[in-house]
Enzyme design. Sequence first.
Site, PDB file in Angstrom:
ATOM      1  N   SER A 167       1.063  -0.423   0.192  1.00  7.43           N
ATOM      2  CA  SER A 167      -0.402   0.110  -0.101  1.00  7.43           C
ATOM      3  C   SER A 167       0.747   1.403   0.080  1.00  7.43           C
ATOM      4  CB  SER A 167      -0.608   0.354   1.437  1.00  7.43           C
ATOM      5  OG  SER A 167      -1.873  -1.064   1.135  1.00  7.43           O
ATOM      6  N   GLY A 195       5.256   2.972   0.615  1.00  9.38           N
ATOM      7  CA  GLY A 195       6.323   2.465   1.142  1.00  9.38           C
ATOM      8  C   GLY A 195       7.140   1.653   0.561  1.00  9.38           C
ATOM      9  N   LYS A 242      -3.995  -4.948   4.141  1.00  9.64           N
ATOM     10  CA  LYS A 242      -5.020  -4.861   4.494  1.00  9.64           C
ATOM     11  C   LYS A 242      -5.772  -4.037   4.659  1.00  9.64           C
ATOM     12  CE  LYS A 242      -4.462  -6.384   8.965  1.00  9.64           C
ATOM     13  NZ  LYS A 242      -4.262  -6.354  10.064  1.00  9.64           N
ATOM     14  N   TYR A 244      12.940 -10.047  17.077  1.00  7.37           N
ATOM     15  CA  TYR A 244      12.569  -8.542  15.520  1.00  7.37           C
ATOM     16  C   TYR A 244      13.605  -9.577  14.892  1.00  7.37           C
ATOM     17  CZ  TYR A 244      12.557  -5.400  11.881  1.00  7.37           C
ATOM     18  OH  TYR A 244      13.007  -5.278  10.559  1.00  7.37           O
TER      19      TYR A 244
END
Length: 305
Positions: free
Chosen positions: A46, A48, A69, A195
Site C-alpha cells: 500500500s 513505502g 490489509k 525482531y
Amino acid sequence: MPLSVGYDRGIDDEETHDEPASAEAVSIMSDQRPLADRTLVLSGGSRGIGLAIALGAARLGANVVLLAKTGEPHPKLPGTVHTAVAEVEAAGGKGLAVVGDVRKEEDVARAVDAAVEHFGGIDVVVNNASAISTEPTEDLSAKKFDLMMDINVRGTFLLTKAALPHLRESPAAHVMTISPPLNMNPYWLGAHPSYTLSKYGMTLLSLGWAAEYADAGIAFSCLWPQTYIATSAVTNLASGNELVRRSRSSDIMADAAVAILTKPAAEVNGRTFVDADVLTAEGVTDLSRYGGGDDPMWDIFLDKS
C-alpha cells in the site's frame, strides 16, 4: 476502485488481426520493458518500499497484484491498496488489488488465485509485508512477538508456498524477500533478539528454498537497504524529521529490486543483496539522487566499515 485486468499470456480474437511486430521492434520493446507480461504478487504494497517496488516493476511492464490489509485509509499512514493499484496503472503496468491478511492462508490463496485468473500465472513473488517491534525482551509483549513471527515468517512461508506451483510454470520465476543478510555480530543479535529472529527467519527461508528448489529454475533472493528509507513509518517515529533527513528514498530499493528481477535465475539464486551494492555493480556511481545527505543513517543488521 481502479482496476485493470487481462490475460497477458494469451491473445484475444481482435489481436490476431494485427500485423506482427518486427524482430527489431520486439527486441527494442523487450529492452525497454523487460518485465512485460510478467505477473508479480507482492505483500504489503500500500505504501513505502513495497509500493516503490511495485511501481518500479510496473514501469517495466509488469502486471502487479497487491495483497494488503489497507482497504480503507489508515488514520496515520497514507495510501490504501486501491490507491496503490491506481499508481501502478499510472506507471504503465496493470494492477489488481486484493484486500487481505498475509497471515491468513485463505487470504493468501485468494490473492494467488486472483493473479492466475486475471493474468494467467505468476512469475514473481515479493515478500515485503513485515512487522517490527524492537522493545527489550522483558518489555516485549507476547502479542507483539506473535505478530512479528506471523507476518514476517508465516506470511513469507504462506505466500511463497501458495505461489510455487505457478512459479514452476514460469520461464523466469523469482521469489524476492525483503530481509537482511545473516549478520552474526553479537551487537545485532542482542539489539532486538525477537525482531532479529523474525527477519533472519525470512532470510533463512529464502536460502533454504534456494537449496530445496535448486533444480526448479526458480530464483530465491533477499534484498535489504543499506540505509534507512524515508517511509511514513520512519516519519512517525519520535526523531522522525532527523531520520528522514538522513534516509534515502524508497526508489533505491525499487531500482535495486528490478535490477535483480531482470537477471537470470542462476545469477541471483541463493544470494542476499544490499541495495547500494546492487546499483554500484550496475554502474551507478552517484547515489545522491536518492537523498540521505552526506552521512545517511545506516540500516540495522549492517556493519558500517
